[in-house]
Design an enzyme around this catalytic site. Structure first.
Site, PDB file in Angstrom:
ATOM      1  N   GLU A 202       0.786  -3.469  -1.322  1.00 58.43           N
ATOM      2  CA  GLU A 202       1.558  -4.707  -1.421  1.00 58.43           C
ATOM      3  C   GLU A 202       0.632  -5.896  -1.668  1.00 58.43           C
ATOM      4  OE1 GLU A 202       5.521  -4.272   1.211  1.00 58.43           O
ATOM      5  OE2 GLU A 202       3.676  -4.063   2.386  1.00 58.43           O
TER       6      GLU A 202
ATOM      7  N   GLU B 132       5.609   3.914   3.535  1.00 64.18           N
ATOM      8  CA  GLU B 132       6.332   3.366   4.683  1.00 64.18           C
ATOM      9  C   GLU B 132       7.526   4.208   5.102  1.00 64.18           C
ATOM     10  OE1 GLU B 132       3.967  -0.237   3.440  1.00 64.18           O
ATOM     11  OE2 GLU B 132       4.751   1.593   2.534  1.00 64.18           O
TER      12      GLU B 132
END
Length: 264
Positions: A121, A141
């Site tokens: 990210e 995730e």
């Protein structure tokens, strides 16, 4: 060229003329983003946006990884102490990824190793990315019950939706070579050439008119989702058309010499 400054969080800040090199230096934790490291990164980015001295930034990691994401060990310790866990957008501090995206100074990510979870990210939030072909990228995730809040929003804006959904929902990794085919990585080079290539790219950016560069980044980022007529009228940041540097740039081009930018 200033001396590198190392913060206790593991962030190393080095200014090289108009270039700022930010290095995540927690190799024993694969440069995981602790709360302290995130705060220092935000401060270094906000500082770079002020004063006009920093014209380009390179963000990289020390050791075998670029960044393994948020510090899961720190989060687990907080869980064990019974501390409340706040979702990313419900915290009193600014989101690191938002700050990276909103920093008017262009940022080049030098992916010296795997960039996964929050590390991916972080790379996504940067403007340009340089990596070696075998570097792994991904958002695992879903495998650990986290949310990839930033990645879930940004990844489908960067690559085809079907590919983005597969990466998000399976949590599997891809290589930088795959990502380059989708336009997500700008340069593929040998691993020992990643940082030098990113620095050279950043120096090329920093050599251009600083007001023009800032205007272009802010317009491109803020105008991406707007209708054409709105994006053309954003008028964000200092206006290069009305600057002294515009006059200097045209004069230098006609006189066949290097321009001297003053940032005004």
């Amino acid at each position: 060229m200033g001396e590198p400054v190392r913060h206790e969080s593991g962030l190393v800040v080095e200014d090289r003329g108009h270039l700022r090199l930010l290095t995540l230096d927690r190799p024993e934790r694969r440069n995981a983003l602790s709360s302290e490291l995130q705060a220092d990164l935000v401060e270094a980015l906000l500082d770079a946006a002020e004063g006009g001295q920093v014209r380009a930034i390179v963000l990289t990691g020390n050791g075998p990884a670029f960044c393994a994401g948020f510090d899961l060990k720190e989060i687990r310790e907080q869980d064990q102490r019974g501390e409340r866990f706040r979702p990313p957008m419900n915290r009193p501090t600014r989101s690191l990824f938002e700050v990276v995206t909103e920093t008017p100074v262009p940022i080049v990510a030098a992916l010296n190793g795997p960039a996964v979870a929050g590390g991916f990210e972080l790379a996504l939030a940067c403007d340009l990315r340089v990596a070696s072909p075998d570097v792994q990228l991904g958002l695992p995730e879903a495998k650990i019950g986290m949310g990839a809040n930033f990645g879930s929003v940004v990844l489908p804006k960067r690559i085809p939706m079907g590919i983005a959904m597969e990466l998000l929902l399976t949590g599997e990794y891809v290589t930088a070579e795959d990502a380059a085919r989708w336009g997500l990585v700008n340069r593929l080079v040998a691993r020992d050439e990643v940082v030098p290539t990113a620095v050279a790219l950043a120096e090329q950016i920093a050599a251009n008119a600083p007001i023009s560069v800032r205007r272009m980044k802010e317009t491109a980022v803020k105008g991406l989702e707007l209708p054409l007529w709105q994006a053309l009228r954003l008028d964000v940041g200092p206006n290069p058309y009305l600057s002294e540097d515009r006059k200097e740039g045209i004069a230098a081009r006609l006189e066949k010499r290097a321009p001297v930018w003053r940032g005004r």
